[in-house]
Enzyme design. Structure first.
Site, PDB file in Angstrom:
ATOM      1  N   SER A 136     -51.312 -31.082 -32.802  1.00 34.68           N
ATOM      2  CA  SER A 136     -50.585 -30.826 -31.298  1.00 34.68           C
ATOM      3  C   SER A 136     -51.208 -31.172 -30.126  1.00 34.68           C
ATOM      4  O   SER A 136     -52.458 -31.486 -30.133  1.00 34.68           O
ATOM      5  CB  SER A 136     -50.265 -29.089 -31.330  1.00 34.68           C
ATOM      6  OG  SER A 136     -49.335 -29.030 -30.496  1.00 34.68           O
ATOM      7  N   CYS A 193     -54.902 -30.749 -24.525  1.00 37.60           N
ATOM      8  CA  CYS A 193     -56.020 -31.317 -23.168  1.00 37.60           C
ATOM      9  C   CYS A 193     -57.530 -30.820 -23.518  1.00 37.60           C
ATOM     10  O   CYS A 193     -57.880 -30.210 -24.094  1.00 37.60           O
ATOM     11  CB  CYS A 193     -55.632 -30.429 -22.032  1.00 37.60           C
ATOM     12  SG  CYS A 193     -53.885 -30.869 -21.210  1.00 37.60           S
ATOM     13  N   GLN A 208     -47.920 -38.028 -25.505  1.00 37.75           N
ATOM     14  CA  GLN A 208     -47.297 -37.015 -24.555  1.00 37.75           C
ATOM     15  C   GLN A 208     -47.658 -37.446 -23.296  1.00 37.75           C
ATOM     16  O   GLN A 208     -48.389 -37.375 -22.612  1.00 37.75           O
ATOM     17  CB  GLN A 208     -47.592 -35.760 -25.005  1.00 37.75           C
ATOM     18  CG  GLN A 208     -46.907 -34.474 -24.310  1.00 37.75           C
ATOM     19  CD  GLN A 208     -47.605 -33.100 -24.506  1.00 37.75           C
ATOM     20  OE1 GLN A 208     -48.885 -32.910 -24.139  1.00 37.75           O
ATOM     21  NE2 GLN A 208     -46.624 -32.136 -25.047  1.00 37.75           N
ATOM     22  N   TYR A 247     -44.631 -26.769 -16.231  1.00 39.26           N
ATOM     23  CA  TYR A 247     -45.054 -28.079 -15.681  1.00 39.26           C
ATOM     24  C   TYR A 247     -43.657 -28.741 -14.899  1.00 39.26           C
ATOM     25  O   TYR A 247     -42.481 -27.962 -14.894  1.00 39.26           O
ATOM     26  CB  TYR A 247     -45.594 -28.993 -16.516  1.00 39.26           C
ATOM     27  CG  TYR A 247     -46.657 -28.561 -17.041  1.00 39.26           C
ATOM     28  CD1 TYR A 247     -47.914 -28.302 -16.208  1.00 39.26           C
ATOM     29  CD2 TYR A 247     -47.151 -28.450 -18.491  1.00 39.26           C
ATOM     30  CE1 TYR A 247     -49.098 -27.780 -16.760  1.00 39.26           C
ATOM     31  CE2 TYR A 247     -48.293 -28.098 -18.998  1.00 39.26           C
ATOM     32  CZ  TYR A 247     -49.242 -27.608 -18.164  1.00 39.26           C
ATOM     33  OH  TYR A 247     -50.672 -27.212 -18.700  1.00 39.26           O
ATOM     34  N   ARG A 301     -40.711 -31.972 -25.711  1.00 44.45           N
ATOM     35  CA  ARG A 301     -41.414 -30.688 -25.735  1.00 44.45           C
ATOM     36  C   ARG A 301     -40.812 -29.509 -24.605  1.00 44.45           C
ATOM     37  O   ARG A 301     -40.506 -29.926 -23.626  1.00 44.45           O
ATOM     38  CB  ARG A 301     -42.756 -30.444 -25.466  1.00 44.45           C
ATOM     39  CG  ARG A 301     -43.291 -29.172 -25.590  1.00 44.45           C
ATOM     40  CD  ARG A 301     -44.754 -28.848 -25.992  1.00 44.45           C
ATOM     41  NE  ARG A 301     -45.236 -28.948 -27.085  1.00 44.45           N
ATOM     42  CZ  ARG A 301     -46.591 -28.365 -27.746  1.00 44.45           C
ATOM     43  NH1 ARG A 301     -47.277 -27.746 -26.897  1.00 44.45           N
ATOM     44  NH2 ARG A 301     -46.584 -28.487 -29.038  1.00 44.45           N
ATOM     45  N   ARG A 303     -55.033 -25.050 -32.324  1.00 44.48           N
ATOM     46  CA  ARG A 303     -56.305 -24.656 -32.318  1.00 44.48           C
ATOM     47  C   ARG A 303     -56.866 -24.902 -33.617  1.00 44.48           C
ATOM     48  O   ARG A 303     -58.134 -24.935 -33.851  1.00 44.48           O
ATOM     49  CB  ARG A 303     -56.385 -23.236 -31.958  1.00 44.48           C
ATOM     50  CG  ARG A 303     -56.242 -23.034 -30.313  1.00 44.48           C
ATOM     51  CD  ARG A 303     -56.090 -21.685 -29.732  1.00 44.48           C
ATOM     52  NE  ARG A 303     -54.406 -21.442 -30.454  1.00 44.48           N
ATOM     53  CZ  ARG A 303     -53.795 -20.148 -30.245  1.00 44.48           C
ATOM     54  NH1 ARG A 303     -54.300 -19.227 -29.559  1.00 44.48           N
ATOM     55  NH2 ARG A 303     -52.865 -20.097 -30.776  1.00 44.48           N
TER      56      ARG A 303
END
Ligand SMILES: Cc1cc2nc3c(=O)[nH]c(=O)nc-3n(C[C@H](O)[C@H](O)[C@H](O)COP(=O)(O)OP(=O)(O)OC[C@H]3O[C@@H](n4cnc5c(N)ncnc54)[C@H](O)[C@@H]3O)c2cc1C
Ligand SMILES: Cc1cc2nc3c(=O)[nH]c(=O)nc-3n(C[C@H](O)[C@H](O)[C@H](O)COP(=O)(O)O)c2cc1C
Length: 782
Positions: A415, A418, A493, A574, A622, A716
């Site tokens: 995934s 950042c 992305q 965003y 997304r 994660r």
């Protein structure tokens, strides 16, 4: 101690038994408005696990219960002419009447006073007259309603209609009938609870129920209609009615369970849908929980015990309620899955509430999981993968997948994450090693982090960008490495931070404004993210044009650099998400208001990108499929949003949620966002990628096999284990996974060790789950 128990159902009786057994001097009276042999309904079910708990708390009642129970191991599912029988489920059934009588006997034996045909109407008086009052008065609890201002109940009346009937037809498995009738789809949940008696719960959606043309109170009329519709399934047996009105299931919760010296238990405080058969279990486990609280606080201190109960029991109740709610939602949306392959339909049913998974089923019903593997392999071959092994297929997560001309070797995705490690938007060696090692680790697709289309579009000074030649060249170096050293594809992305821009690196203060060096930010509306955040400027048409041009230029750079795929980031609050969500978009022009207006700018951006991105390469978007805020985006709206992007040429929706606003209140849990992916995939008919708290290969297989998503992204877990996919391949023996020659010896060792570990574990698990020593109803009858 004087204890008054209001309501002689399973909760009230079981608590009385446990308390009296531990503190025989207590004076306990159970008030029950019905007669001892009166009972609504037919049978109740318990799982092996629940029975084990009963065994630990009161051996006598456990023995008498299990002597009177019907036991079965299988679940049988009838769907579109197919019958699937899945073993290893271990359930017991018993008539509610018998259960209550056994509990009456045991309570009397211990010295509990049972007062039947005694309805308690003066609740305040009851509280004054006893040291402890147990409110076990069921779903329509008068106690809950008397102190509603304190308990703060909420009742969510679910849309489906159901009625509880019985029959004399025997069953040797818990049986589901799914039938399309001339009125619509009807589901029947059936199980035998004593020789010659079975429960039949009929469930249907509100439209089908309206088509029946029945009065919900007309019990004989509805029994006749069901007998006619299910004549074949009833095999000549009649339906039996007993207060079998059609109802809507009330999902009840209470903010508080304790008022002064009174505590509510069982259905009075929280309900669990019958599709996981846990109402009686929950009621009796509440009784155990309360008894434990008394034990831990000395037995006589009511205040301390009730407060201990309220704090310690809540999590478990909410977990059960949550799985019951997930399960009931599956039944409410059965139409969504109606056109699926029957094997997949059954797999989806079995795994609906997350308690049962692919691996778990492989232990219980290995032949069914083999059928699932074959089904996914056959479908993959039918989708054009002629080389797929359909004889000894690999698990679903290792099947390839195609979007336009891009072919992925498996369904696992790294995934976007950042790294906050760039300078002036330039990716560096950190990004090369980070992305490169995850590609080597075996994932089918690796996403870059959100990469910004201009310097002003960045979240933080550490974010990567794609607005100049130097950045383009740096990305090309990373792509070339991934392509040369792995079988993974790589997706860029692209995003714009909007009102969440000009903030600190996440570990220095997530979404917190930069104290210095901040640049001006824009958004759909001038609403700051936090009260102390910079106030964004409301975007003008000129801003929009400039931003579209930036997205187009970055897309062209992505193509030149050699990316396999591009994703537009329209989630997480965003810039583009701020247009889509009504929480952050308060515009009064044609870009605000109705969804069509809120989608206008994100679609303009998407279409412009699609025009310059090669036709043979896929694009995804997304989205935040829910804002987790009242009045925000919901799952239903997310389906419309996805359809609009699909019409504009989007190939896949990357289904995330929330982060729209600090007010977002997500309900976390394993795979917590996957239900939104399921809804979008199967209602908007577009490929989806699920993400969020997916941590095991087992979960990936479950999601893919049930078609809740086509791809599964892990963020994660990949930070700590770049080799997640390689390890999973070792575990499942998927030996075709690509491995660079430098690492082959490590891979071979992994495969050998995994094979041994898997064999050992399977043996251990099988040993740990011996069949309970309970006669089946068949043996009992013999
Ligand atoms: C269709 C359907 C199917 C179900 N299937 C299952 C299943 O398969 N397995 C399972 O485990 N559970 C099942 N349940 C749930 C189960 O019936 C309940 O969850 C369970 O009985 C709750 O126990 P309780 O003690 O909290 O309440 P109840 O069993 O409802 O007992 C409350 C008692 O309080 C009495 N009462 C109420 N008010 C007063 C008053 N003022 N004074 C005196 N007495 C009063 C009532 O008469 C009643 O006997 C099902 C429920 C439904 C609706
Ligand atoms: C360190 C970190 C950085 C992230 N950065 C991004 C990002 O750049 N773009 C994005 O869409 N999501 C980002 N996310 C969200 C993840 O892609 C993912 O949706 C989320 O972490 C839930 O998945 P998980 O439970 O597997 O971690 C980030 C998550 C983490 C943990």
């Amino acid at each position: 101690m004087k204890v008054s128990v209001i309501g002689g159902g399973p909760a009230g009786l079981y608590f009385s038994i446990l308390y009296k057994k531990a503190w025989p001097q207590a004076q306990i009276t159970v008030y029950e408005r019905n007669r001892p042999d009166d009972t609504f309904g037919f049978g109740v079910v318990f799982s092996d696990q629940t029975l084990e708990t009963f065994q630990n708390y009161d051996l006598e009642s456990y023995r008498s219960i299990t002597e009177n129970f019907a036991y079965w191991d299988d679940i049988e599912i009838h769907f579109k002419g197919t019958v699937h029988r899945i073993g290893g489920n271990g359930f017991c059934g018993c008539s509610r009447a018998t259960l209550l009588q056994l509990l009456h006997q045991r309570a009397r034996q211990l010295g509990v006073e049972l007062k039947f045909q005694h309805e308690v109407t003066d609740i305040q008086g009851a509280l004054r007259d006893a040291d402890l009052v147990i409110g076990a008065d069921g779903i329509n609890s008068r106690i809950r309603e008397t102190f509603a201002g304190h308990f703060k109940p909420s009742v969510d009346l679910r849309p489906n209609k159901f009625t509880w009937m019985g029959s004399t037809r025997p069953f040797d498995a818990f049986t589901f009938f799914f039938r399309e009738t001339k009125y619509g789809i009807v589901i029947v949940h059936c199980y035998q609870y004593e020789p010659g008696r079975s429960t039949w719960i009929f469930e249907t959606d509100p439209e089908t129920f309206a088509n029946f043309g029945l009065d919900p109170m007309d019990e004989p009329g509805s029994a006749r209609l069901m007998e006619e519709l299910f004549a074949e399934e009833l095999q000549g047996h009649k339906l039996i009615i007993n207060r079998s009105m059609w109802r809507n299931f009330p999902a009840i919760r209470c903010e508080r369970w304790v008022y002064d010296n009174c505590v509510i238990l069982g259905d009075a405080k929280a309900t669990a849908h019958f599709s996981i058969g846990s109402g009686t279990k929950l009621a009796m486990e509440d009784a155990i929980g309360l008894y434990e609280s008394f034990r831990k606080t000395g037995g006589q201190n009511v205040k301390a015990a009730l407060s201990h109960y309220e704090t310690t029991r809540r999590e478990e109740v909410e977990k059960t309620q949550h799985s019951a709610n997930v399960s009931l939602v599956w039944f409410e949306h059965v139409k969504r899955f109606w056109n699926m392959n029957p094997t997949r339909f059954v797999f989806g049913l079995m795994t609906r509430s997350k308690a049962i998974t692919y691996d778990n089923l492989a232990l219980r019903a290995p032949e069914f999981v083999e059928e699932v593997d074959h089904m996914v392999a056959d479908e993959t071959r039918a989708a054009g993968f002629a080389n797929v092994d359909t004889k000894t297929p690999v698990p679903p997560m290792f099947q390839p997948f195609r979007l336009r001309d891009m072919v992925l070797p498996n369904r696992v995705v790294v995934s976007p994450m950042c790294q906050y490690s760039a300078k002036d938007g330039l990716p560096n060696d950190w990004h090369l090693v980070h992305l490169g090692s995850r590609a080597i680790g075996g994932a089918g697709l690796v996403y870059t982090e959100m990469t910004d289309v201009s310097a002003e579009a960045r979240i933080s000074p550490g974010c990567t960008g794609l607005w100049n030649d130097e950045q383009e060249a740096a990305w090309k170096r990373i792509i070339d490495f991934v392509h040369a050293n792995s079988a993974a594809k790589i997706c860029m992305q692209l995003g714009h931070a909007g009102r969440k821009g000009a903030t600190k690196l996440s570990w220095e203060g997530d979404s917190q404004p930069l104290p210095e060096g901040a640049w001006p930010i824009v958004s759909a509306s001038p609403i700051p993210y936090f009260p102390n955040s910079q106030v964004p400027r409301e975007m003008t048409r000129a801003d929009m044009d400039r931003t579209i041009a930036d997205f187009v230029a970055a897309t062209e750079r992505a193509q030149r650099a050699g990316f396999d795929m591009v994703e537009l980031h329209a989630a997480h609050g965003y810039l583009l998400a701020s247009f889509i969500s009504p929480i952050t978009n308060k515009r009064t022009d044609e870009y605000g208001g109705a969804l069509e207006n809120r989608m206008r700018f994100p679609l303009e951006v998407f279409r412009a990108m699609r025009q310059v991105w090669p036709k043979e390469k896929p694009m995804s978007v997304r989205i935040s499929a829910t804002d987790w805020i009242d009045g925000g985006v919901t799952g239903d709206e997310a389906v419309r949003i996805s359809e609009m992007f699909k019409e504009a040429g989007c190939d896949m929706i990357d289904v995330s949620t929330g982060q729209t606003d600090p007010e977002s209140a997500p309900i976390y849990g394993r795979m917590y966002q996957t239900p939104f992916s399921d809804q979008i995939r199967n209602e908007a008919n577009i490929a989806t990628m699920a993400v969020g708290a997916v941590t095991t290969a087992d979960q990936v297989n479950t999601i893919v096999a049930a078609a809740r998503a086509d791809l599964v992204a892990l963020a994660r877990p990949h930070l700590m284990d770049p080799y997640f996919t390689m390890r999973a391949a070792g575990w499942y023996g998927a030996s075709d996974i690509h491995c660079q020659p430098q690492y082959l010896s490590g891979r071979d060792q992994l495969f050998r060790n995994s094979e041994r570990e898997r064999a050992d574990l399977t043996e251990l698990k099988l040993k740990a789950k011996p069949k309970p020593q309970i006669d089946t109803w068949k043996q009992a009858a013999e």
